[in-house]
Each structure stands twice: as C-alpha cells, then as structure tokens.
Design a protein around this motif. Structure first.
Motif, PDB file in Angstrom:
ATOM      1  N   LYS A 179      -7.796  -4.655  -2.726  1.00  0.00           N
ATOM      2  CA  LYS A 179      -7.345  -3.401  -1.680  1.00  0.00           C
ATOM      3  C   LYS A 179      -7.567  -2.072  -2.651  1.00  0.00           C
ATOM      4  O   LYS A 179      -8.050  -2.165  -3.646  1.00  0.00           O
ATOM      5  CB  LYS A 179      -5.960  -3.741  -1.214  1.00  0.00           C
ATOM      6  CG  LYS A 179      -5.693  -4.915  -0.424  1.00  0.00           C
ATOM      7  CD  LYS A 179      -4.693  -4.885   0.300  1.00  0.00           C
ATOM      8  CE  LYS A 179      -3.239  -4.625  -0.455  1.00  0.00           C
ATOM      9  NZ  LYS A 179      -1.922  -3.873   0.352  1.00  0.00           N
TER      10      LYS A 179
ATOM     11  N   LYS B  21      -5.678  -4.804   6.835  1.00  0.00           N
ATOM     12  CA  LYS B  21      -6.068  -3.885   6.007  1.00  0.00           C
ATOM     13  C   LYS B  21      -5.115  -3.615   4.742  1.00  0.00           C
ATOM     14  O   LYS B  21      -5.581  -3.419   3.770  1.00  0.00           O
ATOM     15  CB  LYS B  21      -6.317  -2.670   6.651  1.00  0.00           C
ATOM     16  CG  LYS B  21      -7.404  -1.652   6.097  1.00  0.00           C
ATOM     17  CD  LYS B  21      -7.447  -0.443   6.961  1.00  0.00           C
ATOM     18  CE  LYS B  21      -7.842  -0.622   8.480  1.00  0.00           C
ATOM     19  NZ  LYS B  21      -7.824   0.477   9.261  1.00  0.00           N
TER      20      LYS B  21
ATOM     21  N   THR C 160       1.032  -1.350  -0.048  1.00  0.00           N
ATOM     22  CA  THR C 160      -0.081  -0.031  -0.132  1.00  0.00           C
ATOM     23  C   THR C 160       0.924   1.234   0.040  1.00  0.00           C
ATOM     24  O   THR C 160       1.777   1.296   0.981  1.00  0.00           O
ATOM     25  CB  THR C 160      -0.913   0.064   1.379  1.00  0.00           C
ATOM     26  OG1 THR C 160      -1.780  -1.101   1.174  1.00  0.00           O
ATOM     27  CG2 THR C 160      -1.854   1.178   1.274  1.00  0.00           C
TER      28      THR C 160
END
Lengths: 324, 324
Positions: free
Chosen positions: A182, B288, A169
């Motif tokens: 995601k 996440k 990320t």
C-alpha cells in the motif's frame, strides 16, 4: 517445593532469546543463542530444547522444575494449534507445527504466539500495562508492529492479522510506498526508517541549515535518534519532522482508542527511546482526536521492559494456561 | 420440559421493545411499551416487569418458564455490576443500579449491557455475524454508533467508551462540528444527519441541477434516502456525496480492521438500508486501505436483524450466563 520456572523463548531471525522466569514474572536467568535457519530450519527447536536442558544442568536444577515453554515467533500463529502460518526468514515451510515440534524436542508442554503479541502480553503482565486487561502495544522499530489485548486475551483476528497498526493508512493520497504494497501507511512515517526518510526529504530540499543538517554532513547519514536529539536542541527542521510524525501517531492512536478504549496504549521499540519529547507531542495530538470519555481514561505510556517483553509475554502464556 | 424463554428488552428513550426468545434465538412473541421517564424514571423497571408478567399470563405460560431478563440500555453500562453510568433521557441519576432494579421488580435474574453492544451481540448470534467470534458492528443512524466483539465477548473499554466509532476523526482539519465537541468525526459525514448536511452544502452552492435538487425543490428538504436513491438514478451531485461518504467510511473501517482483523464488520442502522449502492462503494475504499491479509479475510456485510438485533443480543446475555 523446588523452584518452578517457565522457559520464555523469543525466537528471532538471527538470535533467539531464552529466559527462566518464575510464576511471579521474575527473570532468574536469561541468555541468547544464534538461530540456525539452515536446512529448512530443522535444527531450530532441537537447538532451543538443548540450550534449555544444558542451562538447567549448568544451574544444577532438575528439568522437572520447568513447567513449560512459552514461545514468541516472528509470524502469524494460530494459537489453538500452535501452527505458524507463514514466516519468511526461518527456513520453515508455511503452516509449520511449531508447538508440536518444540514439545517433541523438549518433552515439555509448550504454547506459541506471535512475537509482537508476546511483547504486548509481557508489558501487560510486568511492564507499562501494569496488569491492565485492555491494552494496545505499538512497537516503533524498523517497522511498526502492534499487539491488541482485549478482556485480558490477545486479539488474533480472522487471519492472524489483528494488530497490524503499522499498516493503518495515514496519508490516503500520495503517501510513500510501504513494504506491504500500500502507500501512506503509519509505518512510512512513524518507523525509524520512515522518520529518516521524512528527514532526508526535508534535508535534500537544499540549503538546509541547523543541527540535523550538520549531523548529516558530519556522518554522511542520519538516524531517527539524530532527529529526536536535534529537535530537543531546538533545531527547526527536526522539530518539523517531529511534528509530522507525532501528528500521524496521535491521530492513529486516537482512532484505535475510540474503537477500544483500552486502559493503556504502550509505545515500545527503538523509536520510543526518544522518551518524553515523543510521548508529549503524541499525547497532544491524541487529546485532539480522542472522544472525551476516551481521552479521560485511555493513557499513553512508554514501554518499560525493552528486550525482555518478548520472553516475559511468552512465559505468561504458560502461566495463563496453568491458571485455567 | 415446558417452554424455556428469555425476556429480551431493548430500553429506549420513548419506547421499550420486549421479546420472548428461545435459547435457540427464535423470537416467540414481541411487543413494545412506552418508556415512562417521569419521576426520575422510577416506573421504568416496574413497568417492564409488569408488562412481562402480563404477557406471560396472556400467553397462558407460567412465569417459571422465564430464565431471566437481558436488557440493552442507552448509555455506558458496567456489565459486572449492571450499573448504568450515565444516561440523558430516562430521568435516572448517574450510576443507576439498573440490574438490581429490574431483578427486584421482576424477581428474575437479569443482565444489562449497552444497547449498541446488544445490537452487535444480536448480529453475532442470529444475524449477519453468523456466529463469528470477532465482529464489529457500526450503526449508521441519526448518529454513528458501534459495538466491538473480540474473542466472543463485548469490548467495553476502560470507561465504557469502546465502540465510539462515530467519533473517530476523518477530517483532521476544518471538519464540521460534532455533537461530541470535536470536529470532523465520522458521524459528521456518515450519519443520516451528516449525509444530509453534506448534500445541503452542495445544493446551496447554487444552480444545483438534477434529481436531488428537484427533490429538494419539491419537498423543501431532503433525506439520506433521497441521496442514495438519486445516486442510484445517476444524479451527479448525489453520486459526489456518496463518493465522499463511502471514502470516509471505507477508510475508518479499514483502520479498524487493520487493528482487529474481525471476521466481519456489520453495517446497520437506517442509512444501511441503502443496501448494495452503499456497501459496494464502501468495499471499494475498504480494499484500498486494508492490509492485504486483512482485506482477504475481513468481510463487510449489511445487518440482517433490523430492530430485532437489540432484544436478541439482550437475550444472548442470559443465554451466555447460563452456558458458563
């Protein structure tokens, strides 16, 4: 002694690359065959075995001169068993015994590894890695892939998911959706697709001027190559995109380097063909985010093998087995 | 056959931990001696050798029963040569031949590794790693350190700087200064020092109420333990800090896991004693930011060996040598 070759195979969804390669990493002969993924992929390994046999005949070489077949496959592979865990576009069921299948079809010893990992091994052996035992390869293509080599061996990880660098990320909040489910993954900003998306977003803000806007008007669409070329020519909007892309890339590569301190991080794939305009800007951001002892020792480099990385790395698997 | 033991040594700036450990990883006897870093550290290895000899005599064991000395040292170590590259608080010059020095002093074979790496090896062998061949250990103490094990071996990196997880940037712009010279490193928010800094910043915004503010008023200062305990008791400000710390930790651990897909990431050090209130919140953020196949396979766990991780990992170095 006769010519002792290894067959390196880079299995793709539509085309399979094959090469005969010496123990020193010289490519003697390379060619491609279509990948036949009909009938649950049952012809794939027999076609490869047949192609190898026919080519040896054609070259007037005895099949005894082949030491083995190394193969890169587009999915997570359990290296010990040679089972490909899952693969979407070859027709095979999950947990297909690829090593066993190609060994039976070709009557030769085989070794199978994930294709991104093979590309990394190829660059380590014959490309930008230059023999480095600690190497990370990042492939900036339609998506962003990666291969990690530590202490001279591929790191596969618990679930074959090591090297998923494209899914690190970079935008924790409000990032674009990624194919992986995601949001804000590196792939959403540093793949060819991601770069074009960022550029289109800027261009669609209205009243965009300059070279990139003109290329869009002329061709109805732009590519990541348009972005880099326009940036090189001084286009402001293209340079804004370049800045954003290389910020995220430099940030992620520094995080990886702070973890692994590899000799080199090699950038490959279509996007890397942008060359120094990409590498210089990534380096600048990398230097900002890398720990000092890492910044001083881990070097970023462009891949040098192009499409040959996969077959070379696949052949290296056999060489490595024989050397043990 | 008599008892065959390994001496595991965890060399620190003020204290050196020593233990006799079996090939099965059982600690037979452990004790500490002060580290004498006077006179450019010239007594360090002779003191260790002397302490080991005396303890064997005291236990009525022959020195022949010692298989070797494994040692963790507080600085980057070249494992092959056993040279410690640089170390600030032991008095030694750069490139001190530590392995050679302890072997000469003790007349026993030795192996030397960085202390954070030894802790990781200890957890792999006898602790939370539970034999996992791919493991990342993160030590949350005064600073944040790390050790990376891939394919069963420590990853040292080009410059001995692999595992510098504390210096992965988490706040690219406007982060707090780090001791390493950068800003916004994980260490500035997830070390004990960093957690206290974040809490003090909030408390000094004025009119802070609740348990953490009361602890500050009562004691004149707070610790990271105060933050976790107050958070557990429902204090809003402490929970805000906890949220920030675990967001950054989860983010970094997911990035590492997307790169290496280790079996486990083990959290150790003083801060990890907070236990499940820390681990649960880190897990939530990790989930996440981790790629799905990574999230499903890489597990986060608390270290289980505490202060024994270092001597156990040091002993493992000798065990591993003997097994080859």
């Amino acid at each position: 002694m006769a010519n002792q070759w290894i067959a390196g195979v880079d299995l793709g969804g539509t085309t399979t690359k094959i090469a005969f390669i010496t123990m020193d990493g010289d490519i003697i002969h390379k060619w491609e065959i279509p990948t036949d993924n009909s009938n649950e992929g049952q012809n794939i390994t027999t076609n490869i075995a047949k192609a190898i046999n026919e080519k040896m005949n054609e070259l007037g070489e005895s099949k005894d001169n082949l030491l083995g077949i190394g193969m890169g496959a587009p999915g997570p592979v359990d290296y010990e068993t040679g089972i490909i865990l899952n693969v979407v576009n070859l027709g095979w069921q999950d947990n297909y015994p690829l090593k066993e299948s190609i060994e039976a079809a070709a009557s030769l010893p085989a070794a199978v590894e994930n294709d991104a990992n093979c590309a990394a091994l190829g660059e380590m052996w014959q490309g930008a890695g230059n023999g480095a035992k600690n190497l990370v390869c990042v492939t900036l293509g339609t998506g962003v892939g990666g291969g990690v080599i530590a202490n001279g061996s591929i790191v596969q990880g618990k679930n074959g998911a090591a090297g998923e660098i494209g899914h690190i990320t970079v935008i924790p909040d409000g990032g674009a959706p990624c194919n992986c489910g995601k949001t804000g993954c590196l792939e959403t900003v540093a793949s060819a697709t991601g770069i074009v998306r960022l550029a289109n977003e800027e261009l669609l803000k209205g009243e965009a001027k300059g070279e990139l806007a003109e290329r869009l008007a002329a061709n109805g669409k732009i590519t990541s190559k348009d972005v880099f070329e326009s940036a090189e020519n001084g286009d402001a909007l293209a340079n804004k995109i370049l800045k954003e892309v290389t910020f995220h890339l430099g940030f992620v590569l520094a995080s990886i380097a702070n973890t692994l301190n590899p000799d080199k991080i090699v950038l490959g794939g279509g996007v890397s063909k942008a060359g120094s305009i990409l590498l210089d800007a990534v380096n600048e951001n990398f230097a900002k985010f890398a720990f000092s002892a890492v910044r001083d020792s881990t070097k970023l480099a462009l891949a040098t093998l192009g499409n040959d990385a996969g077959v070379l790395g696949a052949a290296w698997l056999i060489k490595n087995k024989l050397n043990r």
